[in-house]
Write a protein that holds these residues in place. Sequence first.
Motif, mmCIF file in Angstrom:
data_model
loop_
_atom_site.group_PDB
_atom_site.id
_atom_site.type_symbol
_atom_site.label_atom_id
_atom_site.label_comp_id
_atom_site.label_asym_id
_atom_site.label_seq_id
_atom_site.Cartn_x
_atom_site.Cartn_y
_atom_site.Cartn_z
ATOM 1 N N GLY A 124 0.784 -1.232 0.000
ATOM 2 C CA GLY A 124 0.000 0.000 0.000
ATOM 3 C C GLY A 124 0.810 1.274 0.000
ATOM 4 N N ALA A 125 2.128 1.226 0.292
ATOM 5 C CA ALA A 125 2.923 2.452 0.403
ATOM 6 C C ALA A 125 3.056 3.167 -0.939
ATOM 7 N N LYS A 126 3.480 2.442 -1.964
ATOM 8 C CA LYS A 126 3.647 3.067 -3.265
ATOM 9 C C LYS A 126 2.302 3.496 -3.848
ATOM 10 N N GLU A 127 1.290 2.670 -3.649
ATOM 11 C CA GLU A 127 -0.050 3.018 -4.144
ATOM 12 C C GLU A 127 -0.571 4.278 -3.464
ATOM 13 N N PHE A 128 -0.301 4.370 -2.155
ATOM 14 C CA PHE A 128 -0.725 5.567 -1.426
ATOM 15 C C PHE A 128 -0.047 6.814 -1.986
ATOM 16 N N LEU A 129 1.272 6.730 -2.208
ATOM 17 C CA LEU A 129 2.005 7.868 -2.760
ATOM 18 C C LEU A 129 1.454 8.262 -4.121
ATOM 19 N N ASP A 130 1.218 7.279 -4.993
ATOM 20 C CA ASP A 130 0.705 7.583 -6.335
ATOM 21 C C ASP A 130 -0.670 8.238 -6.279
ATOM 22 N N GLN A 131 -1.563 7.653 -5.502
ATOM 23 C CA GLN A 131 -2.940 8.144 -5.478
ATOM 24 C C GLN A 131 -3.056 9.475 -4.737
ATOM 25 N N TYR A 132 -2.249 9.653 -3.693
ATOM 26 C CA TYR A 132 -2.315 10.933 -2.983
ATOM 27 C C TYR A 132 -1.733 12.055 -3.843
ATOM 28 N N THR A 133 -0.713 11.734 -4.631
ATOM 29 C CA THR A 133 -0.173 12.741 -5.544
ATOM 30 C C THR A 133 -1.226 13.159 -6.566
ATOM 31 N N GLU A 134 -1.989 12.204 -7.079
ATOM 32 C CA GLU A 134 -3.075 12.534 -8.005
ATOM 33 C C GLU A 134 -4.131 13.399 -7.323
ATOM 34 N N LEU A 135 -4.454 13.066 -6.077
ATOM 35 C CA LEU A 135 -5.425 13.862 -5.334
ATOM 36 C C LEU A 135 -4.927 15.293 -5.143
ATOM 37 N N LEU A 136 -3.634 15.441 -4.873
ATOM 38 C CA LEU A 136 -3.066 16.783 -4.693
ATOM 39 C C LEU A 136 -3.152 17.603 -5.979
ATOM 40 N N GLN A 137 -3.056 16.948 -7.128
ATOM 41 C CA GLN A 137 -3.208 17.673 -8.391
ATOM 42 C C GLN A 137 -4.599 18.281 -8.495
ATOM 43 N N LEU A 138 -5.602 17.515 -8.085
ATOM 44 C CA LEU A 138 -6.978 18.005 -8.095
ATOM 45 C C LEU A 138 -7.160 19.149 -7.099
ATOM 46 N N ILE A 139 -6.609 18.964 -5.908
ATOM 47 C CA ILE A 139 -6.715 19.994 -4.869
ATOM 48 C C ILE A 139 -5.980 21.258 -5.297
ATOM 49 N N ALA A 140 -4.787 21.093 -5.876
ATOM 50 C CA ALA A 140 -3.984 22.249 -6.291
ATOM 51 C C ALA A 140 -4.711 23.087 -7.332
ATOM 52 N N ALA A 141 -5.383 22.423 -8.275
ATOM 53 C CA ALA A 141 -6.142 23.165 -9.292
ATOM 54 C C ALA A 141 -7.246 23.993 -8.644
ATOM 55 N N GLY A 142 -7.924 23.411 -7.650
ATOM 56 C CA GLY A 142 -8.964 24.151 -6.935
ATOM 57 C C GLY A 142 -8.396 25.303 -6.135
ATOM 58 N N TYR A 143 -7.253 25.077 -5.485
ATOM 59 C CA TYR A 143 -6.610 26.158 -4.725
ATOM 60 C C TYR A 143 -6.276 27.338 -5.630
ATOM 61 N N ARG A 144 -5.754 27.026 -6.822
ATOM 62 C CA ARG A 144 -5.417 28.112 -7.743
ATOM 63 C C ARG A 144 -6.651 28.898 -8.153
ATOM 64 N N ARG A 145 -7.739 28.188 -8.402
ATOM 65 C CA ARG A 145 -8.978 28.887 -8.792
ATOM 66 C C ARG A 145 -9.476 29.784 -7.665
#
Length: 317
Positions: free
Chosen positions: A249-270
């Motif tokens: 689960g460690a690598k999967e967590f890193l991959d999926q959380y990074t994807e989630l941060l991309q979504l969050i970052a786009a919202g933060y910028r808006r």
Amino acid sequence: MTEHDGDGAHVSTGTTGETGQTGHNGETNEPAIPELVIISGMSGAGRSTAAKCLEDLGWFVVDNLPPALIPTMVELGARSQGNVARIAVVVDVRGRRFFDNLRESLADLDAKEVTRRIVFLESSDDALVRRFESVRRPHPLQGDGRITDGIAAERDLLRELRGDADLVIDTSSLNVHELRAKMDAQFAGDDEPQLRATVMSFGYKYGLPVDADLVVDCRFLPNPHWVPELRPFTGLNEEVSGYVFNQPGAKEFLDQYTELLQLIAAGYRREGKRYVTIAVGCTGGKHRSVAMSEKLAARLSSEGVETVLVHRDMGRE
């Protein structure tokens, strides 16, 4: 949208007529004159938010500078050899004893061909009254009267400046994010506002970071502390990091959380948010959180996010 008063500004004065540097061809290179924005308007209309927006865009911002010192501030910026190319100055009724000098300062700036703009923040009486009442603060000009008396006095004082403004923004129906969006539209140019991230590892036993926007819990992974040969080391050690990321689960967590941060970052910028602190925790802040923070910060940096990495509790044991 509530505005809070800041401290007065202190600026060292200099001598006018500073000689420029000499180039290779013997000619004198005149110092580059900074671009100037003067932010003013009604108390409670959002001056502080507008100033903070320009600060986030890289402007050098001075709050409550006496108008008589504005030309000096521009001159000091010109001497900075390009380090201070854009200056924003907040001028308001907190400096009312100096306010009469503003028109003289503006004339001085025009004579020196300084590129300057005046941004005036406006709002309706009803909206201003609600904002002052919500924070239970008096209007700076109301004296022994009512809030509406202070607003009326301020409108009268600022009438000429409002007429001279290059940009008037009515914030009556705007929230903080909408005002920031308007400022971005005027001053950000073609560049999309960038997000800056701080990735901080921490130990839960020392408490949550008070400035965390997002908290990640790595305690679902086995703790290297219980592996005798790994216990003395930290998550910066390759063997510890390898142990952590070889767990299910460690690598999967890193991959999926990074994807989630991309979504969050786009919202933060808006929404005009440019700074985010991501706190990554484990029990002691030594092994799992450090290893995960290192990988997460590297991922964000590779995707163009300006990232600062902090290990808050490493070494506290």
